[in-house]
Design a protein around this motif. Sequence first.
Motif, PDB file in Angstrom:
ATOM      1  N   GLU A 115       0.863  -1.188   0.000  1.00 16.46           N
ATOM      2  CA  GLU A 115       0.000   0.000   0.000  1.00 16.46           C
ATOM      3  C   GLU A 115       0.895   1.232   0.000  1.00 16.46           C
ATOM      4  O   GLU A 115       1.010   1.931   1.001  1.00 16.46           O
ATOM      5  N   TYR A 116       1.515   1.524  -1.143  1.00 17.77           N
ATOM      6  CA  TYR A 116       2.512   2.591  -1.149  1.00 17.77           C
ATOM      7  C   TYR A 116       1.934   3.933  -0.705  1.00 17.77           C
ATOM      8  O   TYR A 116       2.549   4.674   0.065  1.00 17.77           O
ATOM      9  N   ALA A 141       3.753   5.747   2.530  1.00 22.67           N
ATOM     10  CA  ALA A 141       4.588   6.948   2.423  1.00 22.67           C
ATOM     11  C   ALA A 141       4.147   8.063   3.360  1.00 22.67           C
ATOM     12  O   ALA A 141       4.935   8.954   3.663  1.00 22.67           O
ATOM     13  N   ILE A 142       2.885   8.058   3.806  1.00 22.38           N
ATOM     14  CA  ILE A 142       2.425   9.169   4.655  1.00 22.38           C
ATOM     15  C   ILE A 142       2.004   8.722   6.044  1.00 22.38           C
ATOM     16  O   ILE A 142       1.687   9.563   6.889  1.00 22.38           O
ATOM     17  N   PHE A 143       2.026   7.418   6.313  1.00 17.94           N
ATOM     18  CA  PHE A 143       1.468   6.947   7.588  1.00 17.94           C
ATOM     19  C   PHE A 143       2.152   7.607   8.784  1.00 17.94           C
ATOM     20  O   PHE A 143       1.492   8.157   9.672  1.00 17.94           O
ATOM     21  N   ILE A 144       3.485   7.585   8.816  1.00 20.25           N
ATOM     22  CA  ILE A 144       4.175   8.173   9.968  1.00 20.25           C
ATOM     23  C   ILE A 144       4.245   9.706   9.872  1.00 20.25           C
ATOM     24  O   ILE A 144       3.942  10.388  10.845  1.00 20.25           O
ATOM     25  N   SER A 204      12.423   1.691   7.106  1.00 16.54           N
ATOM     26  CA  SER A 204      11.540   0.832   6.312  1.00 16.54           C
ATOM     27  C   SER A 204      11.697   1.086   4.814  1.00 16.54           C
ATOM     28  O   SER A 204      11.170   0.337   3.998  1.00 16.54           O
ATOM     29  N   HIS A 205      12.438   2.144   4.425  1.00 18.70           N
ATOM     30  CA  HIS A 205      12.661   2.380   2.995  1.00 18.70           C
ATOM     31  C   HIS A 205      13.689   1.425   2.394  1.00 18.70           C
ATOM     32  O   HIS A 205      13.814   1.362   1.174  1.00 18.70           O
ATOM     33  N   VAL A 206      14.422   0.699   3.245  1.00 15.04           N
ATOM     34  CA  VAL A 206      15.308  -0.329   2.678  1.00 15.04           C
ATOM     35  C   VAL A 206      14.466  -1.477   2.105  1.00 15.04           C
ATOM     36  O   VAL A 206      14.551  -1.769   0.907  1.00 15.04           O
ATOM     37  N   PRO A 207      13.609  -2.135   2.903  1.00 14.35           N
ATOM     38  CA  PRO A 207      12.779  -3.186   2.310  1.00 14.35           C
ATOM     39  C   PRO A 207      11.765  -2.646   1.310  1.00 14.35           C
ATOM     40  O   PRO A 207      11.277  -3.392   0.460  1.00 14.35           O
TER      41      PRO A 207
END
Lengths: 316, 223
Positions: free
Chosen positions: A118-119, A123-126, A166-169
């Motif tokens: 769910e990109y 991207a905005i959740f945090i 989390s941007h690594v995975p």
Amino acid sequence: MNTASSDLLTLVFGIFGVLILASAIGYMLQRRFSANGPNAAVDNLNARIKAWWVMVILIGLAFIAGRIGVLVLFAFCSFAALREFVTLINTRRADHWALASAFFIVLPIQYYLLWAEEYGIFAIFIPVYAFLLMPIISVLRGDTERFLLRIAEVQWALMICVFCASHVPALLTLDIPGYEGRNVLLIAFLVIVVQLSDVLQYVWGKLFGRTKIAPNLSPSKTVEGFVGGVISATLIGASLWWITPFTPFQAGLLSFIITLMGFFGGLVMSAVKRDRGVKDWGNLIEGHGGLIDRLDSVVFSAPIFFHVVRYWWSLS
Amino acid sequence: MGLAGGEIRMKALVAKIAAAAVVLFARAITAVRAIWPEEGLPSRPCVYFANHSSHGDFVLVWAVLPPRLRHLARPVAGAEYWLKSKLSAFIGRDVFNAVLIERERENRTQDPIELMTTAIDDGSSLILFPEGTRNQTDARLLPFKSGIFHLVAARPDVELVPVWINNLNRVMPKGEIVPIPLICTVTFGNPLRITPNEGKDAFLERIQAALLALSPKPLGSGE
């Protein structure tokens, strides 16, 4: 065997070769310099080499386990990093529920969103939801003492340890034409370039370091180490173009961006450590201090690398 | 007969598994790390005395001790608290083999000092919290109760190891039910002994100072 796994295999053999060489050099240095008692620099080097073995094996196992393995590995890294970070910040009793939700709600949701691909929410959740909801949870207890500082620190901890990490995975979710099924190699590329840049800066600094680059932040970092490390890691990154969707020139350019972000990320995180009066973030990894001590440069470079690749190469 | 023996063995097995689970959980939440004294820990039975701010304190001390010493160590805890329910009695008595002492002087049926000396004579070490109750104040330590003095007055050869438990009170403050993962450290100091003719107050003051000396400086104080 498809090209992804044969490339991965070549890479794994290459890394094992480098580590075996490093272990052999470490062993010889120990024979040479520590025969009559311990030598701090050599012991530190050998502890680092041992920790790299563990890291490489862990990442290798995660790759074998596939997408779920990589997500679980990085979720655990985020957990351990957040634990190190929160240990050092100004929390009060009133933050208890905000912190508990950071660990047990925000972190799992962030990684679940990656799993569900769910990109848009990932991207905005945090930056949006957690950013607004966490201070609300804290304010409900009515404790205003150092309030702005407390909520800012919790948000910063989440951004660094969960969002950025989390941007690594997240690289697995990119949809690059002609590169299907090989995204795991992008993670390998990022981690190898960042880690090599750290190591090479250390080695160049030890060999030729004269001029301190940031004496107030990190007395061991030198201009010579920085320049030598960045150039050599960029060249190695360029030479790894065959595992990426990039041309050699593009791979070098991206490596240059990664190493710069990694270097400055390291500076920022040492400034935070200085501010909190500690030398290391923790003691999780022998010879490396805490997990954040090893991840700081990856954490700063991963989101930029992800977005550059997503913008110019990815379809989705 | 056979059934009763089987039941006892079953209970011991469950207690062992429960102990391992509690220690694993404590480690997962706190990544607890021990800092050892230069002189090392005594290999003979001794008394570990620690600051007390959480019900989990003895678990952390227990978890970081090397297995050889851990098996000897028995926490000293309040009978009133641990015998309240069947579950807590099982955890206190069977899982952690606690020496349960009655804190209310008036209704005592057994002398706490005698219980402790018996445990030491049987070859056990003790984990003791001389503040007597959990410290909920801003002071780093509450004044010590005199029990520890009477204990070493009765067994002057026993060594005392100060143990500072750091951060556990932030992991789970009083009244909260969800722990926050934070890194905890358990710092052991060099072993101490009571000196001949040392009075109660001087002794208590000396061991309190030895314990406080292990507490880290507050965060953010720079270098």
